[in-house]
Structures are given as structure tokens and as C-alpha cells.
Design a protein around this motif. Structure first.
Motif, PDB file in Angstrom:
ATOM      1  N   LEU A  19       0.831  -1.358  -0.070  1.00 24.36           N
ATOM      2  CA  LEU A  19       0.123   0.056  -0.013  1.00 24.36           C
ATOM      3  C   LEU A  19       0.936   1.323  -0.072  1.00 24.36           C
ATOM      4  CD1 LEU A  19      -2.743  -1.575  -0.085  1.00 24.36           C
ATOM      5  CD2 LEU A  19      -3.415   0.179   1.810  1.00 24.36           C
ATOM      6  N   ARG A  21       2.459   4.281  -1.406  1.00 24.81           N
ATOM      7  CA  ARG A  21       2.260   4.946  -2.907  1.00 24.81           C
ATOM      8  C   ARG A  21       3.011   5.111  -3.560  1.00 24.81           C
ATOM      9  NH1 ARG A  21       1.018  10.938  -0.456  1.00 24.81           N
ATOM     10  NH2 ARG A  21       3.164  10.728  -0.141  1.00 24.81           N
ATOM     11  N   VAL A  61      -2.118   5.932  -6.168  1.00 23.61           N
ATOM     12  CA  VAL A  61      -1.772   4.597  -6.533  1.00 23.61           C
ATOM     13  C   VAL A  61      -1.274   3.794  -5.526  1.00 23.61           C
ATOM     14  CG1 VAL A  61      -0.994   3.397  -8.514  1.00 23.61           C
ATOM     15  CG2 VAL A  61      -2.187   5.566  -9.013  1.00 23.61           C
ATOM     16  N   PRO A  62      -1.803   2.768  -4.973  1.00 25.03           N
ATOM     17  CA  PRO A  62      -1.012   1.636  -4.169  1.00 25.03           C
ATOM     18  C   PRO A  62      -0.018   1.047  -4.982  1.00 25.03           C
ATOM     19  CG  PRO A  62      -3.242   1.117  -4.090  1.00 25.03           C
ATOM     20  CD  PRO A  62      -3.165   2.251  -5.075  1.00 25.03           C
ATOM     21  N   GLY A  64       0.946  -1.920  -5.002  1.00 26.58           N
ATOM     22  CA  GLY A  64       0.566  -3.106  -5.112  1.00 26.58           C
ATOM     23  C   GLY A  64      -0.371  -3.509  -6.410  1.00 26.58           C
TER      24      GLY A  64
END
Lengths: 160, 301
Positions: A19, A21, A61-62, A64
Motif C-alpha cells: 500500500l 504510494r 495509486v498503491p 501493489g
């Protein structure tokens, strides 16, 4: 989490908390500090990057969710290590002043010019509508993008 | 700010809807908290503003919905007549560009170009907009104006909820903790029919509306045979304007009275003073928006 992605065309494999960024991964471990943090909550567009060709706010935007995807930052817009038509136009025509919003403006403009090589001024304004500039009043940024578009088309003049 | 806490969350990445439903069911059964993430445009902001987790606290598991093919796609389906099925995970950018949406759901296409800016449109989804539950949500007002059917999926199967029965209070809904919003089904608007999408806000892009108004109508013989309308930021939930709808559907357009319309709009809404606007301004804007659209339909209001 293991994340495999390409950044500015280079394949990268990262092992990071999922998570985090994208913005912090770019500026930290990847050392790509061209992408700036403005508001950190998706309001200002300063941290825009291309994710699979679409402009997104890297602060939302994570990392992952970037597995298997392609990220392009403002550094990736350079041509042979030098500014391309867009970067030159921003510098030469007053599109960049303090410079904080410039990477986001260029990324949003790049996404537009790929899809619409001959945009109208209105289309440029819409494309840049999510990116806030506190210096220029926007006129020179729109002008710079139109000039870059013309140069990229080889037409040598602002239009249409 | 607790952006630093983001490093402590884990992300599950299911690749298909049944896998996601099973994971969610197991989490609910064991009482473990779970977050769902589609485009992340609300979630990352909320996590960033959340209070610090505390040294020993275990954060909720985040489940990524962005890899579920079942949440994609826009297609015609037949369900008691023609409907457009929109996957809950389709981005606004894709919606705004989709020929089927442009042709049959022009209000939705227009809203998709107006919500946030392009960087938000590339990531935000209708499903996420509804799940977050903000009464200011643009996309949800557009769904409400179309009386969209909300499709919810869990290990127990699929169920359909009419929009009017979905929201139950501020950021509350009938969605159960093990359910995923998977799609919406909307009735196409007859070609050439009037519709309205208006955001009243501080600026055009990247500003949450003081009031947003979504409406569609189909006219026949001086009356509205279909009239759907909704407002954002005018009540604790998306305002579906039942009194206004009943008045418009029950009255020949030529006989519609402006003051009666104002009273219906007032009865349907409960605006508040907040950081973006005032109760009085919102009430004024709501009356003007409703009257403006009804004038387009031919009413002398």
C-alpha cells in the motif's frame, strides 16, 4: 509483496509493502524525484504519471496495484537525455515558472498529445484541468502545449 | 496524516470474482476487518487522513478489486426490457469514451467527463463512488437519476437492489460486509430525449460540487412518461427527489406550477451549511436547477 513493473521502459522488480504510494516509491527507492508531491490527496495533479498510458495521480495509486504494469514519469519524456518538444516548449514559452506543477502538466499533456496530436486549445484545457498551477495563469502552459503539438507534427506553427 | 502507516497494510489480489467473494466471506466469518480498493481515489485519501494506527494495532486487510474481470465491461443485456450493464470497476475515462454509453446514456457519459480531472477519471469507478457513500458523489447522482439497479455479489449469490432502496443513511447502505458491488443495470434513454447534468461548484474541474443535478426525461403528448432526477450534496444521502418526480409525472407539462415545483424540491431535500456552501444557497440552486430543466421540457416555470 513482490512487484514487477516497468518504469520509463526499464523492467524493475521490487519487494515493498503493497500500500505504499507509487509517488513515494518513485521518489524514494527508485530515485525519480521529477515527480512532485503537491497536496497528497488527488486534488492538484502535480504527481501525475502515466500508468499503462493513462494519466493518474501517483499519490493515490498503491504500488501493489502496479504489478505487471508500465509507469512513465516526467524523466521518461526525455529524448536521448534531453527535453523533448514538450519540455522545450514549456521552458521557452513561459509554461514553467516555479516548476512544481510542470511534471504533472507535462504528463497530462503527453497523454493528450499521444491520443490527439492536433488538439484544440479547449482540449488542452480539459486535459490539464486536473492540474493546478499557482504561478502562470495557465495561458502560457496551454500555449506551450499547442506549440509542442505543432512541433511534433512538423507543422511549425500553432494550430488548428 | 498517517501516510507512514500505509507500509503496515497488506494487500490481497484476487484474480476472479469467486475468489474475492470467498476471501471476503472468510474475513467476515472470522470478524477480521477488511477494506476494498478499486481505483483508490477515495481510499488512499481516507487512509492518509486516518489517525495513526498505534504501535501494536493490526491494520485491516486491503482487497484489490482492480484485477477482477467480472467488474469490467459495458454491454447490452435484456432484463425486463433492454438494459445497459456497466461493470462496477469500469473507470470514468473508459465510460466517457464508450460508444454504448455515449449513445444510450448521454448523461452518464457527460458526468464521466466532469468528475474530478482526467487523472481522477482514469482511476475512479462507479462502484467505488457508490461504495464510499458520499452524498456529494457525482457518479451516484447519475445512477440515481437512471433508477439504476445495483448488482451485489457474494458467496451467497447475486442479488439486485433498486437504487432507491440501496442507501439507508449517511455513508450507510444495504450492502452486507461480504458483498461486492459488481455492476449496475440502467435503462437506455430513448434517442434524442432531454437530459441534464449540472455541477454547481467553485470551479469546473477538481472541485466537489455545492450542488449537482442529474435528470433524464422522455416526453409524450405533453407529459413526461419517464422522469428521473437526483441531486448530490443536498441531503445525507443522494437525494432521489420522490415528491418532485411524482409532481412532474402526474401533471401535464403545460400545467406545471413553479411554486409547486419549488415546494416539492424543498420537501425532497435537506441542505446544510458546510465548508463548500450554505443551506440557503443550496436551496436556491436546487430550485433553479429543477426549474431550468423543466423549462427545457416545455413547462412554464
Amino acid at each position: 509483496m513482490k512487484i514487477e513493473l516497468t518504469v520509463n521502459g526499464v523492467a524493475r522488480t521490487l519487494e515493498l509493502p503493497p500500500l505504499l504510494r507509487l509517488l513515494d516509491v518513485l521518489r524514494g527507492p527508485l530515485g525519480l524525484t521529477g515527480t512532485k508531491e503537491g497536496c497528497g490527496e488527488g486534488e492538484c495533479g502535480t504527481c501525475a504519471v502515466l500508468l499503462d498510458g493513462e494519466p493518474v495521480n501517483a499519490c493515490l495509486v498503491p504500488i501493489g496495484q502496479c504489478d505487471g504494469r508500465a509507469v512513465v514519469t516526467v524523466e521518461g519524456l526525455a529524448v536521448d537525455g534531453a527535453p523533448g518538444a514538450l519540455g522545450r516548449a514549456m521552458a521557452e514559452h513561459g509554461g514553467a515558472q516555479c516548476g512544481i506543477c510542470t511534471p504533472g502538466m507535462m504528463i497530462s499533456a503527453e497523454a493528450l498529445l499521444v491520443a490527439r496530436p492536433a488538439p484544440s486549445a479547449g482540449e488542452v484545457r480539459h486535459a490539464l484541468g486536473g492540474t493546478l498551477c499557482r504561478c502562470t495563469g495557465y495561458e502560457r502552459i496551454v500555449d506551450s502545449v499547442l506549440r509542442a503539438a505543432a512541433e511534433r507534427r512538423g507543422a511549425g506553427e500553432v494550430g488548428p | 496524516m498517517s501516510v507512514a502507516d500505509l507500509a503496515r497494510y497488506e494487500l490481497a489480489v484476487p484474480r476472479a470474482l469467486p475468489e474475492a467473494c470467498q476471501l471476503l466471506a472468510a474475513r467476515v466469518a472470522s470478524g477480521e476487518p477488511t477494506l476494498l480498493c478499486a481505483g483508490g481515489t477515495d481510499l488512499l485519501v481516507e487512509l492518509g487522513m486516518a489517525p495513526p494506527l498505534g504501535a501494536g494495532a493490526r491494520p485491516p486487510l486491503c482487497v484489490d478489486l482492480s484485477r477482477l474481470p467480472e467488474l469490467g465491461g459495458v454491454e447490452r443485456v435484456d432484463r425486463d426490457g433492454p438494459r445497459i450493464r456497466i461493470g462496477a470497476g469500469v473507470s470514468y475515462l473508459a465510460l466517457g469514451r464508450h460508444a454504448l454509453v455515449e449513445g444510450a446514456l448521454p448523461l452518464l457519459a457527460r458526468m464521466s467527463h466532469d468528475i474530478g480531472g482526467p487523472t481522477i477519471q482514469a482511476r475512479g469507478t462507479l462502484g467505488g463512488n457508490l461504495a464510499t457513500g458520499s452524498p456529494a458523489a457525482d457518479g451516484v447522482a447519475a445512477l440515481a437519476a437512471h433508477d439504476a439497479t445495483v448488482v451485489l455479489t457474494s458467496v451467497r449469490g447475486e442479488r439486485r437492489v433498486p437504487f432507491a432502496g440501496f442507501q439507508t443513511g449517511y455513508k450507510r447502505s444495504v450492502r452486507q460486509a461480504d458483498e461486492i458491488i459488481t455492476a449496475f443495470e440502467l435503462e437506455p434513454l430513448a434517442p434524442g430525449s432531454p437530459w441534464c447534468w449540472r455541477k454547481v461548484g467553485a470551479r469546473q474541474a477538481q472541485a466537489i460540487s455545492k450542488v449537482a443535478f442529474a435528470a433524464v426525461a422522455e416526453l409524450e403528448g405533453g407529459r413526461a412518461r419517464r422522469f428521473g432526477a437526483a441531486m448530490a450534496s443536498m441531503a445525507p444521502v443522494t437525494a432521489t427527489l420522490p415528491a418532485t418526480r411524482a409532481l412532474v409525472l402526474g401533471t401535464p407539462l403545460a400545467g406545471l406550477d413553479g411554486e409547486a415545483l419549488d415546494r416539492a424540491v424543498a420537501a425532497d431535500t435537506s441542505p446544510i451549511d458546510d465548508i463548500r456552501s450554505t443551506r440557503a444557497y443550496r436551496a436556491h440552486a436546487a430550485r433553479a436547477l429543477a426549474r431550468g430543466f423543466l423549462r427545457e421540457l416545455g413547462a412554464a416555470v
